[in-house]
Design an enzyme around this catalytic site. Structure first.
Site, PDB file in Angstrom:
ATOM      1  N   SER A 181       0.837  -1.190   0.000  1.00  0.00           N
ATOM      2  CA  SER A 181       0.000   0.000   0.000  1.00  0.00           C
ATOM      3  C   SER A 181       0.881   1.252   0.000  1.00  0.00           C
ATOM      4  CB  SER A 181      -0.972  -0.036   1.184  1.00  0.00           C
ATOM      5  OG  SER A 181      -2.036   0.859   0.989  1.00  0.00           O
ATOM      6  N   ASP A 193      -8.827  -5.639  -5.774  1.00  0.00           N
ATOM      7  CA  ASP A 193      -8.451  -4.581  -4.836  1.00  0.00           C
ATOM      8  C   ASP A 193      -9.218  -3.320  -5.220  1.00  0.00           C
ATOM      9  OD1 ASP A 193      -7.272  -2.658  -3.256  1.00  0.00           O
ATOM     10  OD2 ASP A 193      -5.211  -3.288  -3.671  1.00  0.00           O
ATOM     11  N   HIS A 219      -7.161  -6.074  -1.107  1.00  0.00           N
ATOM     12  CA  HIS A 219      -6.009  -5.194  -0.970  1.00  0.00           C
ATOM     13  C   HIS A 219      -4.834  -5.897  -0.296  1.00  0.00           C
ATOM     14  CE1 HIS A 219      -3.815  -1.527  -0.768  1.00  0.00           C
ATOM     15  NE2 HIS A 219      -3.882  -1.406   0.535  1.00  0.00           N
TER      16      HIS A 219
END
Length: 708
Positions: free
Chosen positions: A228, A344, A375
């Site tokens: 991320s 995601d 994710h």
């Protein structure tokens, strides 16, 4: 063998007699226990192995320091220093030099409240200035922290790597301001890599002058990774072209803040975080020194983020361009193993695909790992280990000759990591699918017919909208749904689908949302959010502002009732839709989970004749198994004219005759003959027909009465 210089014991599997192979495996599996100066890394199958001496955490060397950067982002007149920690094998104090696995993050020192009251309200009319947002309470400053993080340590230190962490600017014990994609977020990890190579200075305290060096234990070869935001920063560092950053493994990286917070001109939040925008993310990570926080808030959040993020229009501007790493990808020399999930809905797969496309084009070593989850999700350790062993230890393990793309296949059974020559799959070709009447309940979606005619309408549910699952499973005037016949064989989608709509609106501004769905629907179908996890029923989706149909940088208000053409790119995908399901194209307006929510009532009209889906399918149009029955005629017959060419089976229950479409109302014979030419060309290219069989079929089309 003495290891003081950082040399390594390299073991590869080769063809040897069975007895010799057994001896080799025993030697590799149990490295000799020796004096500390004789310990070094061990490799098997191209991967660094756990070495018992390295795995003894009691002997690890741990350091805390501050690296001086080349910028002053907090306005105090001094160069910012980044808080860094190091964990390395104890043998590095005896002369062993090792490469480094490095992760940096703005999250390590804590984050702010995620209560809904601190996000932007999304319930207002499109184009209106929204009410001011309230910031969450400040993050408590932890001045006594003695380490940054322990992530990656247990994985890599026992295998002969050092692990380094750092707080991002303006977070934790790092000086500066968080800029959320600003240049200091690229230059901060660059400074740490420079320090690992002896080009920047490190200090034992944030404001002292006692230096600490890394050149006694560091080879200078660095690999970065993270998920991320932590996956964004390896790419950010790589865009600087810093010497020593040899490899990166970004996992679900945000590569453009515009693509994260906007979609084709539309104000759109990341999945699961309704009302989040870039200025909230500043508040969420701003955990740095209290005496500089007011300056950072004023200079960064107020004067830059709030000033230029533009929640009224959603247009692309210089502010967003400066936070788009695609524009700086030319500087990336680090070998890149990119990882992302096709479901995601937070950091969507386009973020990785757009960067890997650019890296491939410029010749940077690239490999891609994709899975079907939500994710995050790192590549298997074996894959990461081979990548870092190859580029940080310069081990010639052949990873650069492996498949360029790996996709986890689990849609029709057991999970299997499957190699492909590239992504998108080189065998994928676009299939043009047209819309047929009945979208208010369930219209047709097919590549084996001409487009329907007429205009079908939906009414925007606005601030009463439910999510995509509710729309797909409930007949209402709030969506249009077009569905294929039941698939009689699996369909492999690979690439980026686009939907082109000729549409009109009853208002000058309107949300446009599109989802490609798998039916029957098997995921949650209520109004609650489903975007923080994966879903098996949404194949892919996209959003657009019809006002930005010609330009991302400038919108053009719609003229109520006037048709315009809008093309919406959906998120990249690689998915096998099993036989027995149907593929549905759903068109709606407000998306409860992603868009602003105006008052309900705006009417959208879609012209079926000029609207279409272009779906990338492995095998192309011939691979679409959407025939309701089977044409069992022995030869290809065109409008009653027998070509005397054998009719052959194609995908599912389809045959060549099903693709001729001689029963459709063609406006003239010329168009029909051109269509038959295209079909026959595909059949010859696919090896279904020989070149000599082409002429009789085209001749039959020309002699038929189809098209008048």
């Amino acid at each position: 063998m003495v290891r003081r210089s950082g040399r390594r014991r390299v073991t590869a599997l080769v063809a040897v007699p069975c007895a010799a192979a057994l001896v080799l495996s025993l030697t590799v599996a149990t490295p000799a226990v020796a004096a500390p100066e004789e310990v070094g890394p061990v490799f098997v199958d191209g991967q660094a192995q756990i070495v018992p001496e390295f795995a003894d955490s009691a002997g690890w060397v741990r350091q805390q320091l501050w690296v001086e950067t080349e910028f002053d982002s907090d306005g105090d007149g001094r160069r910012d220093r980044m808080h860094v920690d190091v964990t390395r094998p104890g043998q590095t104090d005896d002369g062993l030099k090792v490469p480094i696995v490095y992760e940096t993050s703005p999250y390590y020192a804590g984050t702010a409240s995620t209560q809904a009251q601190y996000f932007w309200t999304v319930r207002h009319e499109l184009g209106e200035e929204p009410p001011a947002r309230t910031s969450p309470p400040g993050i408590a400053h932890r001045a006594t922290r003695t380490a940054v993080s322990t992530s990656e340590v247990a994985t890599w230190v026992p295998r002969g790597f050092a692990v380094v962490h750092s707080d991002s600017p303006g977070t934790g014990l790092s000086q500066g301001c968080p800029t959320i994609g600003g240049s200091n977020e690229s230059l901060a990890p660059k400074a740490v890599i420079d320090w690992l190579n002896g080009r920047a200075k490190g200090y034992t305290s944030v404001d002292g002058d006692v230096e600490v060096a890394a050149t006694g234990w560091s080879t200078g070869k660095v690999g970065m990774t993270g998920t991320s935001y932590n996956g964004t920063l390896p790419l950010a560092a790589a865009t600087t072209g810093v010497d020593g950053l040899e490899a990166i493994i970004p996992i679900a990286p945000n590569t453009s803040y515009y693509h994260y917070y906007r979609a084709n001109g539309l104000v759109r939040n990341p999945g699961g975080w309704v009302g989040e925008d870039i200025d909230y993310l500043f508040d969420y990570v701003h955990s740095g020194y209290p005496d500089r926080r007011a300056y950072c808030v004023e200079q960064v959040r107020v004067n830059e983020l709030n000033r230029f993020q533009d929640r009224r229009n959603g247009d692309y501007n210089d502010f967003w361009a400066g936070r788009d790493y695609l524009h700086a990808v030319g500087g990336v020399r680090a070998a890149t193993l990119m990882a992302h999930a096709f479901n995601d809905w937070n950091v969507m797969p386009e973020h990785s695909v757009r960067i890997t496309d650019a890296l491939k084009a410029q010749g940077t070593p690239v490999q891609m790992y994709f899975h079907q989850g939500g994710h995050g999700g790192a590549p298997p350790l074996e894959m990461r280990n081979k990548w870092f062993s190859r580029y940080l230890y310069d081990l010639r393990n052949g990873v650069e000759d492996d498949a360029r793309a790996w996709v986890v296949r689990n849609e029709t059974g057991t999970s299997t990591l499957t190699p492909y020559p590239d992504y998108p799959n080189p065998a994928a070709q676009p299939v043009t699918m047209v819309l047929q009447p009945g979208g208010d309940t369930s219209g047709g979606l097919t590549s084996l017919a001409l487009a329907g005619t007429g205009v079908e309408s939906l009414v925007d549910a606005g601030d009463t909208a439910c999510n995509a699952g509710a729309l797909a499973t409930t007949v209402s005037d709030q969506r249009l749904l077009y569905v294929t016949p039941e698939l009689t064989a699996p369909v492999h989608i690979s690439g980026t689908a686009t939907v082109t709509l000729r549409m009109r609106s009853s208002k000058p501004a309107v949300n446009l949302s599109v989802a490609l769905v798998r039916l029957p629907w098997t995921s949650a179908s209520g109004c609650t959010s489903s975007t923080q996890g994966s879903t098996t029923s949404i194949i892919t989706r996209g959003w657009a502002d019809p006002q930005n149909r010609h330009s991302l940088t400038r919108g053009e208000p719609l003229v109520p009732g006037e048709f315009v053409e809008v093309t919406v790119p959906l998120q990249p995908d690689d998915q096998v839709v099993p036989a027995g399901y149907r593929i549905g194209l759903m068109v709606f307006s407000t998306d409860r989970e992603f868009t602003l929510q105006p008052a309900p009532g705006t009417v959208l009209g879609v012209d079926l004749a000029a609207s279409r889906l272009r779906l990338p399918v492995v095998g192309g149009p011939l691979a679409m198994p959407i025939c309701v029955g089977t044409d069992t005629r022995a030869t290809v017959v065109v409008g009653g004219v027998d070509s005397r060419v054998a009719n052959r089976a194609l995908a599912g229950t389809c045959t060549i005759n099903d693709h001729i479409l001689d029963g459709e109302p063609w406006p003239n014979r010329g168009q029909f003959v051109r269509h038959v030419n295209e079909v026959v060309d595909r059949l010859v290219t696919a090896g279904v027909l020989t070149p000599g069989q082409r002429g009789p079929i085209v001749s039959a089309a020309a002699r038929s009465g189809v098209g008048g």
